[in-house]
Design a protein around this motif. Structure first.
Motif, mmCIF file in Angstrom:
data_model
loop_
_atom_site.group_PDB
_atom_site.id
_atom_site.type_symbol
_atom_site.label_atom_id
_atom_site.label_comp_id
_atom_site.label_asym_id
_atom_site.label_seq_id
_atom_site.Cartn_x
_atom_site.Cartn_y
_atom_site.Cartn_z
ATOM 1 N N ARG A 58 68.875 50.191 9.923
ATOM 2 C CA ARG A 58 69.493 48.875 9.693
ATOM 3 C C ARG A 58 69.190 47.907 10.839
ATOM 4 N N SER A 102 65.775 46.779 9.998
ATOM 5 C CA SER A 102 65.863 45.794 8.918
ATOM 6 C C SER A 102 66.292 44.439 9.467
ATOM 7 N N ALA A 136 64.176 40.929 9.379
ATOM 8 C CA ALA A 136 64.759 39.719 8.786
ATOM 9 C C ALA A 136 64.770 38.578 9.799
ATOM 10 N N PHE A 158 63.840 44.417 3.481
ATOM 11 C CA PHE A 158 64.372 45.109 2.304
ATOM 12 C C PHE A 158 63.930 46.577 2.292
ATOM 13 N N LYS A 182 65.974 48.550 4.842
ATOM 14 C CA LYS A 182 67.321 48.714 4.283
ATOM 15 C C LYS A 182 67.331 49.835 3.264
ATOM 16 N N THR A 218 68.399 43.156 -2.420
ATOM 17 C CA THR A 218 69.768 42.836 -2.071
ATOM 18 C C THR A 218 70.064 43.516 -0.748
ATOM 19 N N SER A 219 71.031 42.997 -0.010
ATOM 20 C CA SER A 219 71.419 43.656 1.234
ATOM 21 C C SER A 219 72.231 44.913 0.955
ATOM 22 N N GLN A 254 70.302 37.035 1.437
ATOM 23 C CA GLN A 254 70.280 38.481 1.653
ATOM 24 C C GLN A 254 69.623 38.821 2.994
ATOM 25 N N MET A 291 71.253 40.821 6.246
ATOM 26 C CA MET A 291 70.633 41.949 6.944
ATOM 27 C C MET A 291 70.390 41.629 8.413
ATOM 28 N N TRP A 300 72.807 42.838 11.101
ATOM 29 C CA TRP A 300 72.927 44.252 11.489
ATOM 30 C C TRP A 300 72.264 44.553 12.827
#
Length: 334
Positions: free
Chosen positions: A60, A63, A67, A93, A96, A257-258, A308, A312, A315
């Protein structure tokens, strides 16, 4: 954690004079590698830290980093150039998805798959984040230094850090010490074209070409030799395709989607049943299909996709074990 990401020169004792400090490509690559190191660590002091222990937390944070690169929220980012690092949005994505797989209770019971996914995602990050951080921080020397990246040649304090990366002894020989760069050169040539182009069809075409170039590096240069060519990992992936077992295994899909999944079928892609995940060409056929869906969504539902990605991006400090007191520095994988 070792040396700070600064370089010091001995004081010049001659009054009103200067001492020149030259940074060569290897020194700058060493500095960049520290940025990747720090992102996955809990810091305990100015230059001390330990890698976060939970595999899905690492995924995460990765991710989030991808992002943030796309959204130009990383250090040295340029918000006016948002979109140039197009693969990073898809990569967010993807990482994730890895995090969700690692959290799925059906995955840890197959240790080679569990650790293989964690290993591949981790080392892809160590590799791919470096190229992007170098470009944003030292862009003027990127073309000169892109062929000089070599983890075996980093300055000693950074080599000492890398020596404690999980799976280091296995990973670095398989990915050529993060030196291979043919697709990277292609991808960043496209980044430059994206930067100099205006929004429109031509720019979207360049962004898609950039995405595919990075995907070829990601899948062919890093993940194929590191995990998919591993006989044990490949065998267990094959087992999961067997009749009667496939229905009990986690779905091979990408959900835009997250969250781990979404009901809207238009916002995800499930791999065709005939996909042979461990085979590069078969896997790339599905990944290209995923890229097509992603590219379409980024153009038609850009606001949703960025929402989304922003979720992310939050995180970046994920650590379920933040109160855990480790007894090692960058210790071996759990």
């Amino acid at each position: 954690m070792g040396a700070p990401d600064k370089v010091e020169s001995q004081t010049n004792t001659t009054e009103k004079s200067c001492k020149e400090l030259k940074c060569d490509c290897n020194l700058m690559w060493s500095m960049i590698q520290q940025m990747s190191t720090k992102r996955l660590c809990t810091l305990h002091g100015r230059n001390e830290g330990s890698i976060i222990p939970v595999f899905s937390d690492r995924a995460r944070r990765i991710s989030a980093t991808y992002a943030r690169f796309y959204l130009e929220k990383e250090d040295y980012g340029e918000p006016t150039k948002k979109g140039r690092f197009y693969w990073m949005a898809l990569g967010a994505f993807a990482s994730k998805t890895v995090a969700c797989s690692l959290d799925d209770l059906r995955v840890p019971i197959i240790d080679p798959v569990f650790k293989g996914l964690a290993k591949g995602n981790l080392w892809l990050f160590y590799d791919i984040s470096g190229w992007h951080w170098y470009y944003t921080r030292f862009r003027n020397s990127f073309d000169q230094c892109v062929s000089c990246r070599d983890a075996s040649a980093y300055i000693k304090p950074v080599k000492d850090q890398v020596a404690n990366y999980p799976w280091m002894d296995e990973a670095l020989p398989k990915i050529a010490n993060m030196h291979r760069h043919d697709h990277i050169v292609e991808a960043f040539d496209l980044v430059k074209q994206i930067e100099s182009s205006r929004p429109g069809e031509d720019q979207e075409r360049l962004k898609y070409q950039h995405l595919i170039a990075i995907a070829n590096h990601e899948q062919g240069v890093i993940l194929q030799p590191l995990i998919y060519d591993d006989a044990c990992f490949a065998r267990w992936v094959w087992v999961q395709r067997l009749r009667g077992i496939r229905s009990l295994s986690p779905k091979l899909q990408m959900a835009f989607t997250s969250a781990c999944d979404i009901d809207d079928q238009k916002l995800k892609s499930e791999a065709p049943k005939e996909t042979v995940l461990e085979d590069f060409q078969s896997r790339m056929q599905w990944i290209t299909s995923v890229a097509d869906i992603f590219h379409d969504l980024m153009q038609r539902q850009g606001a949703y996709m960025e929402s989304q990605l922003n979720a992310m991006a939050g995180w970046v400090n994920m650590d379920q074990m933040q109160n855990y007191q480790p007894t090692y520095m960058f210790g071996a994988p759990l």
